[in-house]
Design a protein around this motif. Structure first.
Motif: not given
Ligand SMILES: Nc1ncnc2c1ncn2[C@@H]1O[C@H](COP(=O)(O)OP(=O)(O)OP(=O)(O)O)[C@@H](O)[C@H]1O
Ligand SMILES: [Mg+2]
Length: 141
Positions: A94-96, A99
């Protein structure tokens, strides 16, 4: 010797605990530091995968005189296509998760490279079992 550690999906602060504890144990057993390093790298990647991709899980470490068996059992979405997931660069992170610096799609290939045996079984919507075996004697002559 059998050890057990718990992992929670999304809790990155807990990923790395099992690998650092196993590192200490193997040092005490005077396992070749190069072999220890490879085991720790593989276990850390496996821990992160449970935290990044699953809901919860456990690490079971069975340390014997001549080998270590690391089993990661998780409850999670499972891996629909294991050969695809094993490819370098393949990631559904996921983008989380990205990051946080993960999601290069290199974890499973690194695990494969650093242990003698890697076995993955998965059921969609149920979870994944990863088993890694490393023999201490075969490495480095
Ligand atoms: N325990 C797991 N449960 C569900 N899916 C998983 C699990 N482990 C790996 N996967 C799937 O396999 C893909 C590849 O895993 P791999 O560890 O190689 O890369 P990544 O975790 O996405 O990125 P990186 O490990 O480089 O940070 C993941 O993106 C995910 O789709
Ligand atoms: Mg990974």
């Amino acid at each position: 010797m059998l050890f057990r550690y718990e992992l929670e999906g999304g809790n990155f602060s807990k990923a790395g605990y099992a690998s650092s504890e196993i590192k200490k144990t193997l040092k005490q057993l005077s396992v070749d530091p190069k072999v220890i390093k490879r085991i720790v790298v593989a276990l850390y990647e496996a821990e992160v995968n449970v935290v990044a991709h699953a809901w919860k899980g456990e690490v079971l470490a069975d340390v014997e005189a001549d080998q270590i068996t690391l089993t990661l059992n998780d409850e999670g979405p499972g891996i629909p296509d294991i050969p695809l997931a094993m490819q370098e660069g393949y990631s559904t992170a996921s983008s989380a998760v990205r990051e946080m610096g993960f999601g290069a799609g290199m974890g499973l290939p690194n695990m494969k490279k650093n242990v003698d045996e890697l076995h993955i079984e998965s059921r969609i919507g149920v979870g994944t079992n990863v088993r890694m075996i490393t023999r201490f004697t075969n490495e480095g002559g």
